[in-house]
Design a protein around this motif. Structure first.
Motif, PDB file in Angstrom:
ATOM      1  N   GLN A 190       0.791  -1.267  -0.239  1.00 32.83           N
ATOM      2  CA  GLN A 190      -0.229  -0.234  -0.052  1.00 32.83           C
ATOM      3  C   GLN A 190       0.918   1.469   0.004  1.00 32.83           C
ATOM      4  O   GLN A 190       0.601   2.097  -0.760  1.00 32.83           O
ATOM      5  N   SER A 191       2.037   1.297   0.729  1.00 25.82           N
ATOM      6  CA  SER A 191       2.854   2.493   0.846  1.00 25.82           C
ATOM      7  C   SER A 191       3.517   2.529  -0.624  1.00 25.82           C
ATOM      8  O   SER A 191       3.839   3.761  -0.860  1.00 25.82           O
ATOM      9  N   ALA A 192       3.892   1.343  -1.154  1.00 27.64           N
ATOM     10  CA  ALA A 192       4.511   1.769  -2.565  1.00 27.64           C
ATOM     11  C   ALA A 192       3.418   2.463  -3.446  1.00 27.64           C
ATOM     12  O   ALA A 192       3.690   3.084  -4.331  1.00 27.64           O
ATOM     13  N   PHE A 193       2.129   1.974  -3.402  1.00 21.58           N
ATOM     14  CA  PHE A 193       1.329   2.491  -4.137  1.00 21.58           C
ATOM     15  C   PHE A 193       1.003   3.964  -3.847  1.00 21.58           C
ATOM     16  O   PHE A 193       0.957   4.975  -4.830  1.00 21.58           O
ATOM     17  N   VAL A 194       0.938   4.262  -2.736  1.00 20.40           N
ATOM     18  CA  VAL A 194       1.046   5.781  -2.079  1.00 20.40           C
ATOM     19  C   VAL A 194       2.401   6.639  -2.732  1.00 20.40           C
ATOM     20  O   VAL A 194       2.229   7.541  -3.477  1.00 20.40           O
ATOM     21  N   GLY A 195       3.462   6.025  -2.872  1.00 17.43           N
ATOM     22  CA  GLY A 195       4.529   6.504  -3.143  1.00 17.43           C
ATOM     23  C   GLY A 195       4.608   6.777  -4.649  1.00 17.43           C
ATOM     24  O   GLY A 195       5.044   7.916  -5.186  1.00 17.43           O
ATOM     25  N   LEU A 196       3.937   5.884  -5.292  1.00 18.52           N
ATOM     26  CA  LEU A 196       3.721   5.954  -6.769  1.00 18.52           C
ATOM     27  C   LEU A 196       2.925   7.161  -7.020  1.00 18.52           C
ATOM     28  O   LEU A 196       3.268   8.081  -7.821  1.00 18.52           O
ATOM     29  N   ILE A 209      -7.310   6.029  -4.495  1.00 21.47           N
ATOM     30  CA  ILE A 209      -8.769   5.990  -3.998  1.00 21.47           C
ATOM     31  C   ILE A 209      -8.662   4.554  -3.306  1.00 21.47           C
ATOM     32  O   ILE A 209      -9.516   4.445  -2.236  1.00 21.47           O
ATOM     33  N   ASN A 210      -8.047   3.664  -3.967  1.00 22.46           N
ATOM     34  CA  ASN A 210      -8.418   2.301  -3.395  1.00 22.46           C
ATOM     35  C   ASN A 210      -7.621   2.099  -1.937  1.00 22.46           C
ATOM     36  O   ASN A 210      -7.874   1.265  -1.370  1.00 22.46           O
ATOM     37  N   ILE A 211      -6.552   3.025  -1.627  1.00 21.88           N
ATOM     38  CA  ILE A 211      -5.774   2.841  -0.441  1.00 21.88           C
ATOM     39  C   ILE A 211      -6.735   2.943   0.902  1.00 21.88           C
ATOM     40  O   ILE A 211      -6.790   2.253   1.856  1.00 21.88           O
ATOM     41  N   ILE A 220      -9.972   2.395   1.022  1.00 20.49           N
ATOM     42  CA  ILE A 220     -10.670   1.498   0.946  1.00 20.49           C
ATOM     43  C   ILE A 220     -10.271   0.116   1.634  1.00 20.49           C
ATOM     44  O   ILE A 220     -10.952  -0.634   2.265  1.00 20.49           O
ATOM     45  N   ILE A 221      -9.069  -0.020   1.205  1.00 18.09           N
ATOM     46  CA  ILE A 221      -8.318  -1.583   1.849  1.00 18.09           C
ATOM     47  C   ILE A 221      -8.111  -1.093   3.409  1.00 18.09           C
ATOM     48  O   ILE A 221      -8.492  -1.962   4.017  1.00 18.09           O
ATOM     49  N   LYS A 222      -7.673   0.114   3.783  1.00 20.18           N
ATOM     50  CA  LYS A 222      -7.490   0.341   5.254  1.00 20.18           C
ATOM     51  C   LYS A 222      -8.919  -0.075   5.761  1.00 20.18           C
ATOM     52  O   LYS A 222      -8.736  -0.543   6.901  1.00 20.18           O
ATOM     53  N   TYR A 223      -9.823   0.737   5.428  1.00 26.32           N
ATOM     54  CA  TYR A 223     -11.134   0.774   6.200  1.00 26.32           C
ATOM     55  C   TYR A 223     -11.972  -0.560   5.860  1.00 26.32           C
ATOM     56  O   TYR A 223     -13.197  -0.616   6.462  1.00 26.32           O
ATOM     57  N   SER A 224     -11.457  -1.304   4.957  1.00 27.54           N
ATOM     58  CA  SER A 224     -12.412  -2.369   4.565  1.00 27.54           C
ATOM     59  C   SER A 224     -12.913  -3.257   5.857  1.00 27.54           C
ATOM     60  O   SER A 224     -13.973  -3.556   5.800  1.00 27.54           O
TER      61      SER A 224
END
Lengths: 245, 68
Positions: A68-74, A168-170, A172-176
């Motif tokens: 997830q952090s890699a995606f935020v970094g991206l 936006i998916n991040i 969603i993953i966190k609070y899923s």
């Protein structure tokens, strides 16, 4: 301040600066991962419910967090590239995507083999698992989109837009695990609460998480430097560097 | 205090050996693979860049000898 950003953001500046940073991150990663692995595999007590199968947590949680952090970094790199036209940010983004995909796969795979003994199934279409699978496809989409254009700059821009939209998916993953009734358990670590595990269980996990992050930073620095050599191969400083070796 | 009393009980992982070792094995393989790939990538790049420099240097020498 701007001068520092500008210097760090120039390919040569980044190439030189990251060469000095890189060994520290590799050393930290090796140290943390070795200590965390030995501690987690050998010394952490077995879980009273899950027995030794809980030792999967030491690769599963760090990989999932890092994915997830890699995606935020991206996404952050994409914004820097689109807004300030800093090429190094795009080069970093291009090397973060494949490793982010690999970490997402590790999280899904380790979760699946953990699910067999604990849940009795390797897969459920539960909100946490599904949103992680979407993350994997987002990574694949970004990698594919980057390669789908004849002009590198068009590919970079398209991949950047997808990274920014996909972030936006991040949340969603966190609070899923809170929004939906899921089979997946809630977060193991929290900044505000005391861990629910004993220290001899969560300490190695913390070391593993930090180790994964250091590894990611070191690898990203290393491969961004490769990418700089590739894209700037006609620049004078690169040619002088090659001749000097 | 170690959680296992022998190497074989460590490898057996309390009966969860296939799951634990599969998860750890895939993680280790991907991470080691990533490092090896990054190192090889750097080697390939530098080799290609060296080759190009040499070719251009040779071409320059060739042009000079023709001119003289």
């Amino acid at each position: 301040m701007w001068r520092i950003i500008h210097q760090f953001g120039s390919p040569k500046g980044f190439y030189d600066f990251s060469a000095r940073l890189q060994p520290w991150f590799w050393a930290a990663a090796v140290l943390l991962l070795l200590t965390g692995s030995l501690w987690g595999l050998l010394y952490a007590p077995a879980d009273y419910q899950q027995g030794d199968s809980f030792r999967i947590i030491y690769v599963h949680v760090p990989a999932a967090l890092l994915a997830q952090s890699a995606f935020v970094g991206l996404a952050v790199a994409a914004v820097i590239f689109l807004v300030w036209k800093i090429k190094v940010a795009d080069m970093a983004a291009s090397v973060m995507a494949p490793f982010g995909a690999a970490m997402t796969f590790v999280a899904l795979f380790s979760g699946a083999v953990w699910g067999v003994p604990t849940w009795g199934t390797w897969w459920v279409w539960d909100a946490r698992l599904t949103s992680m699978l979407i993350l994997l496809f987002l990574f694949f989409g970004i990698i594919a989109l980057r390669g789908a254009f004849t002009h590198r700059d068009s590919g970079s821009r398209a991949a950047s837009v997808l990274a920014i939209v996909g972030v936006i998916n991040i949340p969603i993953i966190k609070y899923s695990v809170e929004w939906w009734n899921t089979l997946h358990q809630p977060a193991t670590f929290s900044v505000t609460e005391r861990p629910s595990m004993p220290a001899e269980m969560w300490m190695p996990l913390l070391l593993m998480v930090l180790g994964f992050y250091c590894f990611f930073i070191a690898l990203t620095l290393m491969r961004t430097r490769n990418e700089i050599l590739r894209r700037e191969s006609n620049k004078r400083w690169v040619r002088e560097l090659v001749r000097g070796q | 205090m170690m959680a296992f009393d022998s190497v074989s009980s460590f490898l057996a992982m309390g009966g969860y050996a296939p799951y634990v070792w599969a998860a750890w094995g895939v993680t280790l393989a991907l991470m080691v693979g990533a490092v090896l790939h990054a190192r090889a990538e750097r080697r390939w790049l530098l080799r290609d860049l060296h080759r190009r420099e040499r070719r251009q240097a040779n071409a320059a020498v060739g042009n000079n000898s023709n001119a003289s």
